[in-house]
Design a protein around this motif. Structure first.
Motif, short mmCIF file in Angstrom:
data_model
loop_
_atom_site.label_atom_id
_atom_site.label_comp_id
_atom_site.label_asym_id
_atom_site.label_seq_id
_atom_site.Cartn_x
_atom_site.Cartn_y
_atom_site.Cartn_z
N MET A 273 -24.44 12.28 14.35
CA MET A 273 -23.61 13.25 14.74
C MET A 273 -22.98 13.33 16.08
N LYS A 274 -21.99 13.89 16.47
CA LYS A 274 -21.21 13.81 17.50
C LYS A 274 -21.80 15.46 18.10
N VAL A 275 -22.65 15.11 19.41
CA VAL A 275 -23.21 16.43 19.78
C VAL A 275 -22.84 16.61 21.26
N LEU A 276 -22.07 17.68 21.51
CA LEU A 276 -21.57 18.31 22.86
C LEU A 276 -22.86 19.14 23.61
N ILE A 277 -23.50 18.66 24.61
CA ILE A 277 -24.32 19.45 25.40
C ILE A 277 -23.74 20.05 26.54
N VAL A 278 -23.58 21.25 26.78
CA VAL A 278 -23.12 21.89 28.20
C VAL A 278 -24.28 22.23 28.83
N GLY A 279 -24.52 21.77 30.12
CA GLY A 279 -25.75 22.02 30.85
C GLY A 279 -26.68 20.88 30.61
N ALA A 280 -26.20 19.66 30.42
CA ALA A 280 -27.00 18.58 29.82
C ALA A 280 -27.78 17.96 31.20
N SER A 281 -27.44 18.17 32.25
CA SER A 281 -28.33 17.68 33.37
C SER A 281 -29.22 18.55 33.96
N GLY A 282 -29.39 20.00 33.44
CA GLY A 282 -30.55 20.70 33.66
C GLY A 282 -31.98 20.30 33.17
N THR A 283 -33.02 21.16 33.58
CA THR A 283 -34.41 20.61 33.15
C THR A 283 -34.48 20.59 31.65
N ILE A 284 -33.80 21.74 30.89
CA ILE A 284 -33.69 21.84 29.51
C ILE A 284 -32.84 20.76 29.09
N GLY A 285 -31.76 20.73 29.63
CA GLY A 285 -30.70 19.87 29.07
C GLY A 285 -30.98 18.23 28.95
N LYS A 286 -31.77 17.93 29.97
CA LYS A 286 -32.12 16.46 30.08
C LYS A 286 -33.02 16.17 28.83
N LEU A 287 -34.03 17.27 28.71
CA LEU A 287 -35.03 17.09 27.53
C LEU A 287 -34.45 17.05 26.20
N ILE A 288 -33.28 17.86 26.01
CA ILE A 288 -32.57 17.90 24.76
C ILE A 288 -31.82 16.61 24.59
N VAL A 289 -31.38 15.91 25.79
CA VAL A 289 -30.65 14.77 25.54
C VAL A 289 -31.57 13.62 25.04
N LYS A 290 -32.92 13.69 25.81
CA LYS A 290 -33.82 12.68 25.21
C LYS A 290 -34.24 12.80 24.06
N GLU A 291 -34.34 13.99 23.43
CA GLU A 291 -34.89 14.46 22.13
C GLU A 291 -33.85 13.88 21.06
N LEU A 292 -32.44 14.25 21.38
CA LEU A 292 -31.44 13.94 20.49
C LEU A 292 -30.63 12.51 20.36
N SER A 293 -30.74 11.86 21.63
CA SER A 293 -30.14 10.69 21.83
C SER A 293 -30.41 9.71 20.91
N PRO A 294 -31.69 9.37 20.50
CA PRO A 294 -31.80 8.24 19.41
C PRO A 294 -31.21 8.48 18.20
N ARG A 295 -30.85 9.64 17.77
CA ARG A 295 -30.22 9.55 16.70
C ARG A 295 -28.60 10.24 16.77
N HIS A 296 -28.40 10.45 17.76
CA HIS A 296 -26.82 11.11 17.57
C HIS A 296 -26.05 10.67 18.99
N ALA A 297 -24.64 10.75 18.79
CA ALA A 297 -24.06 10.32 20.04
C ALA A 297 -23.86 11.73 20.77
N ILE A 298 -24.29 11.52 22.03
CA ILE A 298 -24.36 12.68 22.84
C ILE A 298 -22.99 12.78 23.95
N ILE A 299 -22.46 13.89 24.15
CA ILE A 299 -21.56 13.88 25.27
C ILE A 299 -22.23 14.86 26.10
N GLU A 300 -22.18 14.60 27.42
CA GLU A 300 -22.70 15.55 28.32
C GLU A 300 -21.71 16.10 29.26
N ALA A 301 -22.05 17.50 29.26
CA ALA A 301 -21.13 18.30 30.25
C ALA A 301 -21.90 19.26 31.07
#
Lengths: 199, 199
Positions: free
Chosen positions: A1-29
């Motif tokens: 899936m193409k997943v847009l994460i707004v707030g990707a560089s915050g403490t929680i954001g980074k952990l979401i990127v780590k959790e989802l990036s193995p299976r999805h295309a992440i767009i960080e904003a």
């Protein structure tokens, strides 16, 4: 899936990127960091973000300030910070983002445990977090084409306990990985109108 | 007790006046009607109201507009109507009114059943009502000198069913007298941080 994460560089954001990036295309904003910059309090900025990013399968928002302070001394302007930033920021992402969300796609917003576990100084947080959990219940019955919306409501993370733990004495900090899992459930699951409480 | 009712001329307001007036000194305020006029969205106007009225034993707020409309077509400005009027109006009455509230006094705000029972067109109501129920939980832990704050959350009244019932199909309208009783419980009881659901 193409997943847009707004707030990707915050403490929680980074952990979401780590959790989802193995299976999805992440767009960080983010406001200042990430592939795309966006001011979520500004509708034009949000519209511009989606015009650049295009259609997505999931929108995750984990951003927005709220004022912490004594109710006795709180001004209306201080109270409005959380309404304008954390609430309306995420509402803007939803109102505009719904038109860029593929069928079956999801929106996941962020509230917080103060909604139901009030502490001195946190009246604005309690209000804003409760409003976000309310918003996703209201929006869930209106989204069509199998599109969904949920919120994740974390307590203070173990990773942030030194900074914020003093405000919520007697509560148990939660592991960031567990919070990130709740976002995964919202994105990869099929529920809607739910608040995933991580506390 | 000296009880200030803001929104006293509305459908619910009149019923509260009827319920409380046999036992209390009622001060009626409203946007255009009543003994005192107040614009609850304007801090100066709220401050002026309390300066004129002086200290009170109870503040009741049953006022504030919210936008009803499709989520797909809702603009941020439409969404903000309820935040500025129903939420911030009642928050202004609380932030300023707390300094004019006698020891042991109470504040009673008004939310509504859409907070937990969402219907199409009501996303802003669901958000605003949930935020008010959140606000009273947050404020309750900060008020001192035995001062209290609660909210009353009614479904559409039988008296208003012809006007608003179409928006909440399948729900049971509530008798206005029963809604007024909930305000009495908040004013004359000793609970705080509670939402009295009349649905």
């Amino acid at each position: 899936m193409k997943v847009l994460i707004v707030g990707a560089s915050g403490t929680i954001g980074k952990l979401i990127v780590k959790e989802l990036s193995p299976r999805h295309a992440i767009i960080e904003a983010g406001k200042h960091k990430g592939q795309y910059q966006v001011d979520i309090t500004n509708e034009d900025s949000v519209r511009q973000l989606f015009t650049q990013v295009g259609k997505v399968d999931a929108i995750i928002a984990v951003a927005g300030n709220v004022h912490w302070g004594s109710l006795q001394e709180m001004s209306a302007d201080q109270f409005k910070i959380g309404l304008n930033e954390k609430l309306m920021g995420q509402v803007n992402l939803t109102l505009i983002g719904q038109h860029f969300l593929n069928d079956g796609g999801s929106i996941t917003l962020t509230s917080g445990s103060l909604s139901d576990d009030p502490h001195v100084g946190g009246a604005s947080f309690t209000t804003v977090n409760a409003s976000i959990d309310g918003f996703i219940r209201g929006a869930a019955v209106e989204l069509d084409h199998d599109r969904r919306i949920n919120s994740v409501s974390p307590n203070v993370l173990q990773e942030s306990w030194d900074v914020y733990g003093g405000g919520v004495p007697g509560t148990e900090p939660v592991p960031g990985e567990k919070v990130a899992l709740a976002y995964r459930k919202s994105v990869e699951g099929h529920q809607t109108g739910q608040t995933y409480r991580v506390w």
